[in-house]
Design an enzyme around this catalytic site. Structure first.
Site, PDB file in Angstrom:
ATOM      1  CG  ASP A 112      -1.769  -1.224   1.337  1.00 19.52           C
ATOM      2  OD1 ASP A 112      -1.791  -2.013   0.369  1.00 19.52           O
ATOM      3  OD2 ASP A 112      -2.406  -1.412   2.395  1.00 19.52           O
ATOM      4  CG  ASP A 198      -3.351   4.222  -0.050  1.00 21.16           C
ATOM      5  OD1 ASP A 198      -2.957   5.345   0.336  1.00 21.16           O
ATOM      6  OD2 ASP A 198      -4.102   3.481   0.643  1.00 21.16           O
ATOM      7  CG  HIS A 249      -5.483  -0.783  -1.605  1.00 23.87           C
ATOM      8  ND1 HIS A 249      -5.241  -1.194  -0.331  1.00 23.87           N
ATOM      9  CD2 HIS A 249      -5.205   0.564  -1.622  1.00 23.87           C
ATOM     10  CE1 HIS A 249      -4.848  -0.156   0.405  1.00 23.87           C
ATOM     11  NE2 HIS A 249      -4.827   0.927  -0.364  1.00 23.87           N
ATOM     12  CG  ASP A 251      -3.753  -5.521  -4.237  1.00 25.37           C
ATOM     13  OD1 ASP A 251      -4.763  -4.964  -3.746  1.00 25.37           O
ATOM     14  OD2 ASP A 251      -2.663  -5.596  -3.644  1.00 25.37           O
ATOM     15  CB  CYS A 357      -2.132  -6.604   0.728  1.00 22.86           C
ATOM     16  SG  CYS A 357      -3.645  -6.439  -0.215  1.00 22.86           S
TER      17      CYS A 357
HETATM   18  O1  DAV Z   1     -11.781  -5.708  -2.142  1.00 23.68           O
HETATM   19  O2  DAV Z   1     -11.723  -5.185  -0.088  1.00 23.68           O
HETATM   20  C1  DAV Z   1      -8.985  -4.825  -0.244  1.00 23.68           C
HETATM   21  C2  DAV Z   1      -7.575  -4.413  -0.491  1.00 23.68           C
HETATM   22  C3  DAV Z   1      -6.790  -4.479   0.739  1.00 23.68           C
HETATM   23  N1  DAV Z   1      -5.517  -3.802   0.649  1.00 23.68           N
HETATM   24  C4  DAV Z   1     -11.214  -5.198  -1.204  1.00 23.68           C
HETATM   25  C5  DAV Z   1      -9.871  -4.572  -1.404  1.00 23.68           C
END
Ligand code: DAV
Length: 388
Positions: A112, A198, A249, A251, A357
């Protein structure tokens, strides 16, 4: 033997992995409520019980560390060099000229905060107060790359104020209808006044960089990335997933695994038209199966969605690390020709993510390939002014 000089070299998410950083759960605290984040317990009492505050219990930290250590052992057995950050004190209150927060969060998810783009390491601006100083845990490592790799470029993106005025607090109160109505406007809990991103909203495809507009990356942040990266030869493509009402995010939504193949999230399609770049260049977008948990079945303090299932880590274009319970996804990866390495990782979920992550690759074999020769990319009209 002379030291290798290109210690920092990573152009995409899949080339053979040589060196990586894996987070640690030491000193982790519960994430505090703040204007950019409203942590909530998972059901059955998610609506009423308060979310805990302060340091996480030692046994929870231990369980997460065991799984993180398991990932380290797997990567080392595959010949990858692994480094770990040093967790500072995170439990003390934090105060800057613009904000206060009761404690910091954790240093489990370097993805992140830190990103390698070729020979450059960028420290992201970040978007939440409790994560403002998270870069500090990686500074010792960054200095070792800086000192030992003369070709490495180190960039710290501008820090936003994270003052109240940076956030749009009514965002959290919008009823579902309103979210639906606004789903194409890409206005979330941060305003457009400051540069915010991020690192985990970015996905790397050689000389092409894909960036998601989200709760943690705004248009000003994407504009900064364009202005910074275009002169270095990158093309920066903003992308949107309008059915994700709380995007943060990329990913768990759009996950490239090798040239020509991206795993996609069946509940979060790309904004119409944005798939063309991929399709016109012969890429395949393959929907992943439903995760093995519903959102309500995710661990009690986990703030991420069930789509952590697709937060996989590539060791190479043929080897992928996947959470051990996600059998349907493992079967798909197997069919697509990957060797799958299942590891248990659910005890890490409440620290902000899963396998992608919790890592930050610093060195992968390979160079800056052009995977998208067919494109109508328009760089920013005003190029940077060079000296002389
Ligand atoms: O789909 O909740 C979470 C990403 C966590 N760094 C989601 C994304």
């Amino acid at each position: 033997m002379s030291r290798p000089t290109n210690l920092v070299n990573s152009w995409n998410e899949w080339d053979p992995l040589r060196e990586i950083v894996v987070g640690v759960a030491d000193n982790a605290c519960f994430e505090p409520a703040e204007p950019g984040h409203r942590p909530q317990l998972r059901t059955p009492d998610g609506g009423s019980a308060p979310f805990p505050t302060g340091p996480k219990p030692a046994e929870m930290i231990e369980r997460a560390n065991e799984q993180l250590d398991g990932l380290v052992r797997l990567l080392e057995s595959q010949g990858v060099t692994v480094h770990r950050p040093v967790a500072p004190d995170l439990a003390s209150p934090l105060r800057t000229p613009d904000f206060q927060v009761e404690n910091q969060y954790c240093v489990v998810c370097p993805r992140d905060v830190m990103i390698t783009l070729g020979n450059e390491i960028i420290e992201a601006t970040m978007s939440r107060r409790a994560r403002y100083f998270e870069y500090q845990a990686y500074r010792k490592l960054v200095y070792s790359y800086w000192n030992n790799d003369p070709g490495m470029v180190w960039t710290v993106a501008p820090k936003p104020s994270m003052a109240d005025s940076m956030y749009r607090q009514d965002f959290w109160e919008w009823p579902l209808e309103e979210r639906h109505r606004r789903m194409h406007s890409s206005e979330f809990c941060v305003t457009q006044d400051e540069v915010i991103f991020d690192a985990a909203d970015i996905s790397r495809f050689g000389r092409d960089i894909v960036v998601q507009e989200s709760m943690t990356t705004n248009r000003s942040g994407i504009h900064w990335l364009k202005r910074h990266l275009e002169p270095r030869g990158f093309r920066v493509h903003p992308v949107h997933f309008p059915l994700d009402f709380f995007p943060s995010h990329i990913d768990c939504t759009f996950v490239p695994l090798r040239p020509g193949l991206v795993l996609t999230n069946p509940e979060r399609p790309l904004r119409e038209g944005e798939e063309q770049l991929f399709l016109r260049n012969g890429w395949e977008l393959v929907d992943v199966p439903q995760p093995t948990s519903t959102n309500d079945e995710m661990p009690r303090y986990c703030q991420s969605s069930k789509w952590l299932s697709m937060n996989v880590l590539s060791i190479s274009p043929t080897k992928v690390v996947c959470e051990e319970r996600e059998k349907p996804l493992q079967d798909l990866l197997d069919k697509l020709g990957f060797e799958v390495f299942p590891v248990p990782f659910r005890d890490v979920f409440e620290y902000g993510g899963s396998l992608h992550c919790a890592t930050w690759d610093v060195n992968r074999e390979g160079t800056a390939e052009d995977y998208f020769p067919v494109n109508d990319y328009r760089p920013l009209a005003e190029g940077p002014r060079m000296l002389g």
